[in-house]
Design a protein around this motif. Structure first.
Motif, PDB file in Angstrom:
ATOM      1  N   THR A 148       4.655   4.984  -8.855  1.00 34.22           N
ATOM      2  CA  THR A 148       5.481   5.659  -7.859  1.00 34.22           C
ATOM      3  C   THR A 148       4.794   5.539  -6.509  1.00 34.22           C
ATOM      4  OG1 THR A 148       6.481   7.771  -7.212  1.00 34.22           O
ATOM      5  CG2 THR A 148       4.389   7.891  -8.379  1.00 34.22           C
ATOM      6  N   TRP A 149       5.618   5.416  -5.443  1.00 30.93           N
ATOM      7  CA  TRP A 149       5.037   5.241  -4.103  1.00 30.93           C
ATOM      8  C   TRP A 149       6.062   5.666  -3.053  1.00 30.93           C
ATOM      9  CZ3 TRP A 149       2.659  -0.111  -2.287  1.00 30.93           C
ATOM     10  CH2 TRP A 149       1.892   0.086  -1.129  1.00 30.93           C
ATOM     11  N   ASN A 150       5.698   6.634  -2.243  1.00 24.53           N
ATOM     12  CA  ASN A 150       6.467   6.927  -1.041  1.00 24.53           C
ATOM     13  C   ASN A 150       6.055   5.890  -0.003  1.00 24.53           C
ATOM     14  OD1 ASN A 150       7.172   7.867   1.597  1.00 24.53           O
ATOM     15  ND2 ASN A 150       7.389   9.941   0.818  1.00 24.53           N
ATOM     16  N   VAL A 151       6.924   4.910   0.212  1.00 27.09           N
ATOM     17  CA  VAL A 151       6.560   3.756   1.042  1.00 27.09           C
ATOM     18  C   VAL A 151       6.782   4.010   2.526  1.00 27.09           C
ATOM     19  CG1 VAL A 151       6.924   2.100  -0.817  1.00 27.09           C
ATOM     20  CG2 VAL A 151       8.835   2.682   0.717  1.00 27.09           C
ATOM     21  N   ASN A 152       7.500   5.088   2.867  1.00 29.85           N
ATOM     22  CA  ASN A 152       7.716   5.443   4.270  1.00 29.85           C
ATOM     23  C   ASN A 152       8.297   4.265   5.062  1.00 29.85           C
ATOM     24  OD1 ASN A 152       7.757   6.885   6.635  1.00 29.85           O
ATOM     25  ND2 ASN A 152       5.552   6.769   7.003  1.00 29.85           N
TER      26      ASN A 152
ATOM     27  N   MET B   8      10.241   4.032  -5.787  1.00 24.65           N
ATOM     28  CA  MET B   8       9.925   4.206  -4.364  1.00 24.65           C
ATOM     29  C   MET B   8      10.684   5.384  -3.779  1.00 24.65           C
ATOM     30  SD  MET B   8      10.007   0.197  -3.170  1.00 24.65           S
ATOM     31  CE  MET B   8      11.102  -0.325  -4.512  1.00 24.65           C
ATOM     32  N   GLN B   9      10.066   6.024  -2.780  1.00 25.92           N
ATOM     33  CA  GLN B   9      10.711   7.091  -2.036  1.00 25.92           C
ATOM     34  C   GLN B   9      10.625   6.785  -0.543  1.00 25.92           C
ATOM     35  OE1 GLN B   9       7.741   8.314  -4.039  1.00 25.92           O
ATOM     36  NE2 GLN B   9       9.091   7.751  -5.731  1.00 25.92           N
ATOM     37  N   GLU B  10      11.501   7.437   0.202  1.00 26.70           N
ATOM     38  CA  GLU B  10      11.605   7.245   1.649  1.00 26.70           C
ATOM     39  C   GLU B  10      11.762   5.764   1.995  1.00 26.70           C
ATOM     40  OE1 GLU B  10      10.227   9.964   4.909  1.00 26.70           O
ATOM     41  OE2 GLU B  10       8.502  10.083   3.566  1.00 26.70           O
ATOM     42  N   ILE B  11      12.717   5.127   1.351  1.00 22.33           N
ATOM     43  CA  ILE B  11      12.962   3.717   1.692  1.00 22.33           C
ATOM     44  C   ILE B  11      13.605   3.602   3.067  1.00 22.33           C
ATOM     45  CG2 ILE B  11      13.081   2.980  -0.710  1.00 22.33           C
ATOM     46  CD1 ILE B  11      16.170   2.891  -0.366  1.00 22.33           C
ATOM     47  N   LYS B  12      14.290   4.638   3.520  1.00 23.75           N
ATOM     48  CA  LYS B  12      14.841   4.728   4.879  1.00 23.75           C
ATOM     49  C   LYS B  12      15.812   3.596   5.208  1.00 23.75           C
ATOM     50  CE  LYS B  12      11.042   7.443   6.837  1.00 23.75           C
ATOM     51  NZ  LYS B  12      10.021   7.533   7.908  1.00 23.75           N
TER      52      LYS B  12
ATOM     53  N   TYR C 133      -1.840  11.709  -0.253  1.00 26.91           N
ATOM     54  CA  TYR C 133      -1.205  11.713   1.059  1.00 26.91           C
ATOM     55  C   TYR C 133      -2.210  12.163   2.112  1.00 26.91           C
ATOM     56  CZ  TYR C 133       1.412  13.743   4.970  1.00 26.91           C
ATOM     57  OH  TYR C 133       1.851  14.076   6.222  1.00 26.91           O
ATOM     58  N   TRP C 134      -2.192  11.461   3.256  1.00 25.95           N
ATOM     59  CA  TRP C 134      -2.986  11.843   4.415  1.00 25.95           C
ATOM     60  C   TRP C 134      -2.115  11.671   5.654  1.00 25.95           C
ATOM     61  CZ3 TRP C 134      -4.486   8.961   0.350  1.00 25.95           C
ATOM     62  CH2 TRP C 134      -5.640   9.341  -0.358  1.00 25.95           C
ATOM     63  N   ASP C 135      -1.977  12.693   6.453  1.00 26.95           N
ATOM     64  CA  ASP C 135      -1.191  12.609   7.673  1.00 26.95           C
ATOM     65  C   ASP C 135      -1.793  11.550   8.603  1.00 26.95           C
ATOM     66  OD1 ASP C 135       0.181  13.180  10.143  1.00 26.95           O
ATOM     67  OD2 ASP C 135       0.591  15.185   9.371  1.00 26.95           O
ATOM     68  N   TYR C 136      -0.930  10.937   9.411  1.00 33.13           N
ATOM     69  CA  TYR C 136      -1.399   9.952  10.385  1.00 33.13           C
ATOM     70  C   TYR C 136      -2.203  10.604  11.513  1.00 33.13           C
ATOM     71  CZ  TYR C 136       1.975   6.619   8.347  1.00 33.13           C
ATOM     72  OH  TYR C 136       2.669   5.789   7.505  1.00 33.13           O
ATOM     73  N   LYS C 137      -2.009  11.897  11.728  1.00 31.53           N
ATOM     74  CA  LYS C 137      -2.596  12.569  12.881  1.00 31.53           C
ATOM     75  C   LYS C 137      -4.020  13.033  12.606  1.00 31.53           C
ATOM     76  CE  LYS C 137       2.000  14.411  14.019  1.00 31.53           C
ATOM     77  NZ  LYS C 137       2.817  15.654  14.140  1.00 31.53           N
TER      78      LYS C 137
ATOM     79  N   PRO D  97       0.143   4.630  -3.677  1.00 34.55           N
ATOM     80  CA  PRO D  97       0.771   4.544  -5.005  1.00 34.55           C
ATOM     81  C   PRO D  97      -0.040   5.287  -6.059  1.00 34.55           C
ATOM     82  CG  PRO D  97       0.352   2.352  -4.043  1.00 34.55           C
ATOM     83  CD  PRO D  97      -0.386   3.341  -3.233  1.00 34.55           C
ATOM     84  N   VAL D  98       0.686   5.760  -7.056  1.00 37.70           N
ATOM     85  CA  VAL D  98       0.091   6.346  -8.261  1.00 37.70           C
ATOM     86  C   VAL D  98       0.681   5.588  -9.445  1.00 37.70           C
ATOM     87  CG1 VAL D  98      -0.195   8.416  -9.651  1.00 37.70           C
ATOM     88  CG2 VAL D  98      -0.096   8.600  -7.146  1.00 37.70           C
TER      89      VAL D  98
END
Length: 278
Positions: free
Chosen positions: A5-9, A32-36, A210-214, A259-260
């Protein structure tokens, strides 16, 4: 069989990274999540060139979930029954259902790729929506397992919940915030009460996803563990390995999630194509 599984943003932004990782890590099925993007905008060609077929569910430039698999996908389901909808400023039934859930069956294993609502802030209507969304999914999970008690089932994706204090780098930072509130954690525990279990944590006890970009969150390792593979007993029984792929947060234009993956002790149709060794 290796499932991930992977939130690919944004899959269109990161298609090269995603396909390269699939091939390099020998992944059979990726949720996948957040394929947008809408399905017709999904960069299918790059996946097909690597030997994967795609099932996508997206309605606009937000949210969106998908599967890429080099094994046949059956019983493709977009949205789960009773999935709540959301529209800012409105309440009640009949609200638009967002593209946050897609299910497929691969080699007899039922997989769901899920992008759980963020919740935004405590007291925000989106927070109520999140709790309702999780409650409805938990009810469906109970129904699925009651109908097929021996079903290898996995709900995997970006859960937007950190169920334990150690799943965030500093609980003091999250005081009064979503993701760690007791109602959210109770909603997560409900899935364990209904017959699912985190199949990754026993094999990978620590680590963030997960790590925020900021604020240099990744170099400082100020992360969160919010991406999970929650499996039924039948799924857990065949899980023999798991990995949080932390290095995928490095390099050029990474997703803010990594990914996990889990390894299942299952023979697949692909095994017939591999050479026999005597």
């Amino acid at each position: 069989m290796r499932v991930a599984t992977w939130n690919v943003n944004s899959v269109r932004t990161r298609v090269g990274r995603v396909v390269d990782w699939l091939v390099r890590e020998d992944v059979d099925v990726l949720g996948m999540q957040e394929i947008k993007c809408k399905p017709e905008q999904f960069p299918v060609e790059a996946f097909e060139a690597a030997g994967y077929t795609v099932e996508a569910h997206g309605l606009n430039q937000w949210n969106g979930v998908a599967f890429a698999s080099r094994l046949p996908m059956e019983d493709v389901t977009r949205d789960f029954p009773g999935q709540p909808g959301f529209l800012k400023g409105q309440e009640g039934p009949g609200l638009p259902v967002e593209a946050r859930a897609i299910g497929v069956t691969v080699e007899g294993v039922r997989l769901w790729s899920l992008y759980v609502p963020n919740g935004r802030e405590l007291g925000d209507p989106h927070y109520t929506y999140k709790l309702d969304w999780l409650a409805q999914l938990a009810d469906r999970t109970s129904e699925w397992l009651a109908a097929e008690p021996d079903l290898p089932l996995a709900l995997m994706g970006d859960w937007n919940v950190a169920p334990l204090d150690e799943d965030v780098w500093d609980m003091r930072v999250f005081e009064g915030s979503t993701h760690v509130s007791e109602p959210e954690r109770a909603a997560f525990r409900t899935f364990e009460e209904r017959g699912l279990q985190d199949v990754v944590r026993p094999l990978v006890p620590t680590g963030y996803t997960y790590w925020d970009y900021k604020q240099l969150r990744f170099p400082r390792n100020e992360g969160m563990r919010i991406d999970f593979v929650m499996g039924s007993q039948a799924f857990a029984d065949v899980t023999v390995g798991a990995t949080i792929h932390r290095d995928e947060r490095k390099g050029d234009a990474p997703s803010d999630h990594v990914p996990v993956s889990v390894d299942l002790d299952l023979d697949t149709v692909l095994d017939d194509d591999r050479p026999m060794i005597f």
